[in-house]
Scaffold this motif. Sequence first.
Motif, PDB file in Angstrom:
ATOM      1  N   PHE A 199      42.848  29.012 -68.545  1.00 31.15           N
ATOM      2  CA  PHE A 199      42.138  27.731 -68.441  1.00 31.15           C
ATOM      3  C   PHE A 199      40.637  27.984 -68.354  1.00 31.15           C
ATOM      4  O   PHE A 199      40.200  28.920 -67.701  1.00 31.15           O
ATOM      5  CB  PHE A 199      42.505  26.990 -67.144  1.00 31.15           C
ATOM      6  CG  PHE A 199      43.954  26.775 -66.911  1.00 31.15           C
ATOM      7  CD1 PHE A 199      44.785  27.796 -66.517  1.00 31.15           C
ATOM      8  CD2 PHE A 199      44.499  25.521 -67.068  1.00 31.15           C
ATOM      9  CE1 PHE A 199      46.125  27.587 -66.289  1.00 31.15           C
ATOM     10  CE2 PHE A 199      45.836  25.292 -66.833  1.00 31.15           C
ATOM     11  CZ  PHE A 199      46.652  26.331 -66.447  1.00 31.15           C
ATOM     12  N   PHE A 200      39.906  27.095 -69.016  1.00 30.60           N
ATOM     13  CA  PHE A 200      38.458  27.072 -68.828  1.00 30.60           C
ATOM     14  C   PHE A 200      38.088  25.661 -68.391  1.00 30.60           C
ATOM     15  O   PHE A 200      38.514  24.686 -69.010  1.00 30.60           O
ATOM     16  CB  PHE A 200      37.723  27.407 -70.134  1.00 30.60           C
ATOM     17  CG  PHE A 200      37.891  28.827 -70.554  1.00 30.60           C
ATOM     18  CD1 PHE A 200      37.097  29.827 -70.029  1.00 30.60           C
ATOM     19  CD2 PHE A 200      38.866  29.174 -71.476  1.00 30.60           C
ATOM     20  CE1 PHE A 200      37.266  31.147 -70.405  1.00 30.60           C
ATOM     21  CE2 PHE A 200      39.046  30.485 -71.868  1.00 30.60           C
ATOM     22  CZ  PHE A 200      38.245  31.476 -71.330  1.00 30.60           C
ATOM     23  N   PHE A 230      40.679  30.269 -65.025  1.00 29.55           N
ATOM     24  CA  PHE A 230      41.942  30.456 -64.318  1.00 29.55           C
ATOM     25  C   PHE A 230      42.911  31.191 -65.229  1.00 29.55           C
ATOM     26  O   PHE A 230      42.905  30.966 -66.436  1.00 29.55           O
ATOM     27  CB  PHE A 230      42.618  29.116 -63.997  1.00 29.55           C
ATOM     28  CG  PHE A 230      41.872  28.233 -63.067  1.00 29.55           C
ATOM     29  CD1 PHE A 230      40.862  27.411 -63.543  1.00 29.55           C
ATOM     30  CD2 PHE A 230      42.197  28.199 -61.733  1.00 29.55           C
ATOM     31  CE1 PHE A 230      40.189  26.569 -62.686  1.00 29.55           C
ATOM     32  CE2 PHE A 230      41.521  27.355 -60.866  1.00 29.55           C
ATOM     33  CZ  PHE A 230      40.516  26.539 -61.345  1.00 29.55           C
ATOM     34  N   THR A 231      43.734  31.988 -64.654  1.00 33.40           N
ATOM     35  CA  THR A 231      44.892  32.511 -65.396  1.00 33.40           C
ATOM     36  C   THR A 231      46.126  32.297 -64.529  1.00 33.40           C
ATOM     37  O   THR A 231      46.059  32.364 -63.302  1.00 33.40           O
ATOM     38  CB  THR A 231      44.769  34.008 -65.740  1.00 33.40           C
ATOM     39  OG1 THR A 231      44.754  34.751 -64.522  1.00 33.40           O
ATOM     40  CG2 THR A 231      43.521  34.302 -66.543  1.00 33.40           C
ATOM     41  N   LEU A 232      47.225  32.024 -65.181  1.00 30.48           N
ATOM     42  CA  LEU A 232      48.484  31.803 -64.474  1.00 30.48           C
ATOM     43  C   LEU A 232      49.608  32.490 -65.230  1.00 30.48           C
ATOM     44  O   LEU A 232      49.742  32.301 -66.436  1.00 30.48           O
ATOM     45  CB  LEU A 232      48.778  30.299 -64.369  1.00 30.48           C
ATOM     46  CG  LEU A 232      50.176  29.917 -63.871  1.00 30.48           C
ATOM     47  CD1 LEU A 232      50.344  30.304 -62.414  1.00 30.48           C
ATOM     48  CD2 LEU A 232      50.414  28.417 -64.041  1.00 30.48           C
ATOM     49  N   ASN A 233      50.383  33.283 -64.536  1.00 30.89           N
ATOM     50  CA  ASN A 233      51.569  33.920 -65.113  1.00 30.89           C
ATOM     51  C   ASN A 233      52.754  33.541 -64.245  1.00 30.89           C
ATOM     52  O   ASN A 233      52.708  33.709 -63.029  1.00 30.89           O
ATOM     53  CB  ASN A 233      51.419  35.450 -65.130  1.00 30.89           C
ATOM     54  CG  ASN A 233      50.084  35.874 -65.692  1.00 30.89           C
ATOM     55  OD1 ASN A 233      49.176  36.220 -64.942  1.00 30.89           O
ATOM     56  ND2 ASN A 233      49.940  35.821 -66.992  1.00 30.89           N
ATOM     57  N   ALA A 261      36.111  18.611 -67.574  1.00 28.01           N
ATOM     58  CA  ALA A 261      36.886  18.838 -68.796  1.00 28.01           C
ATOM     59  C   ALA A 261      37.521  20.205 -68.699  1.00 28.01           C
ATOM     60  O   ALA A 261      36.878  21.175 -68.271  1.00 28.01           O
ATOM     61  CB  ALA A 261      35.986  18.764 -70.009  1.00 28.01           C
ATOM     62  N   ILE A 262      38.774  20.283 -69.052  1.00 26.73           N
ATOM     63  CA  ILE A 262      39.513  21.542 -68.945  1.00 26.73           C
ATOM     64  C   ILE A 262      40.258  21.787 -70.253  1.00 26.73           C
ATOM     65  O   ILE A 262      40.872  20.869 -70.806  1.00 26.73           O
ATOM     66  CB  ILE A 262      40.520  21.488 -67.782  1.00 26.73           C
ATOM     67  CG1 ILE A 262      39.763  21.286 -66.463  1.00 26.73           C
ATOM     68  CG2 ILE A 262      41.337  22.775 -67.701  1.00 26.73           C
ATOM     69  CD1 ILE A 262      40.526  20.536 -65.429  1.00 26.73           C
TER      70      ILE A 262
END
Lengths: 334, 113
Positions: free
Chosen positions: A226-227, A200-203, A237-238
Amino acid sequence: MNRVITLLSTVLLFSSQFSYSQCCSTGSPVGATVYVGVLAKNSLRFVAYYRNSYSNTYYQGNSKTDENVPLKFSYYNFSGIAFGYGITKRLTVEVDFGYFFNKTQEYKPKIAGTDTIEIKETGYGFTDGGVNLKYGIYIKPSRQIEFTAGAGFRYPFTTKPQEINYVQLSRDVQPSTNAWAVNCMLFFNKGWPSVGIRLFTLNRFEYNFPDALKYQYGCVLLNSVFFSKKIIPYFFAIVQVRGEWRSHDNDFNGIYENGSSVRPNSGNYLLILSPQLSYSIAGKWNVSVLYDIPVYKYYNGKQLTPKYSFAVSVSHDFDLSRKKPKVDIETLPK
Amino acid sequence: MKRYIVILFSVFLIVAVSCSKKSDSAGSSTPLVFTNLNASDSTMAVNGLISFSATASGDGLTYHWTASYGSFVGSGASVKWTVCHADNFTVTCEVKDANGNSASKTRIIRVHE
């Protein structure tokens, strides 16, 4: 699949919060941007969460300082509720608000030639509320790809700062920013089901407007990666790496000689590592826990920095679509 | 009918007297005058403490203190103020009287490391 998305969305709820410190930093911890991705049509998501933060360390630039620090400690207990609803398969609306059970700081200012006195301040009450709209620009469930953009605003329940005996409490313990804000975000999600990994990516960007005292908190830019990996059935698990940049605050009371409104000793940059664990109960309720570990900090001037912060959340998805019962026409009585 | 007229006249008389008393009392009230807002210093180091005292006259005064940042100690006409980081800050005292009048004064404090 839906369970995985729900779990991760709950975790992302925490991550979209900005890690404000208390004293010597700006603003108060706002509720949250609720779900980072869009929800299915007629799907309602409910999230309740709790966050605790403790601070007793000052930073100047990128190093710890013990020189002339007045604060003994600072901490808060915060809880929030968030709702999201899928209006269409691409459009989701979210609302959230939170409540500070306490927001406390205790410190010892020094008075020349006299004894040191102790000050303890505690604020409590509702933080700002939030409303957001998100649109799924590109969604391919078969390839586990989603690209979503969103925008929204935050509103104060009151523009008047909290006070005791007609004396205003410090900004650091105010439960609300007492000002409006607007925000926008971009979210990207890609899964690799064959290896059970998701990225995931979040901006997210937030712009704060000045409050009634003509004080404006700085803009905030948040970038997260995030992985996630399924470790055992129902457990995920993150690992999140999050960068938070906050610009200088502005004070429009005309107190700087050169006409500038910029407060030099405000603003910061934080790099935070957040290990997270999520668990699904009976496939319906989801519980998540995260712990923030600051990896790198840079503060303009001398400011208090969070020592630790953790959060717990519970979420649940409701399907509100009216499913039509399947009826075999030939068996209907004539 | 005569009885109603007497009752009505009595009520009118009571209201008129009570109003005239109120205006008398308003006329004799002390007007709000906010004379001065004193600060023990105009600069201080981070983690210091500055004393403020407001001098005002009027009826039923309340003292409302606000600051662009920092914390107050105490309440009423005299308070102390501190802040845990540098920059310029404003400290404002607004005095309100029992009649709803208000007046305010602001001091700028320079806080250094």
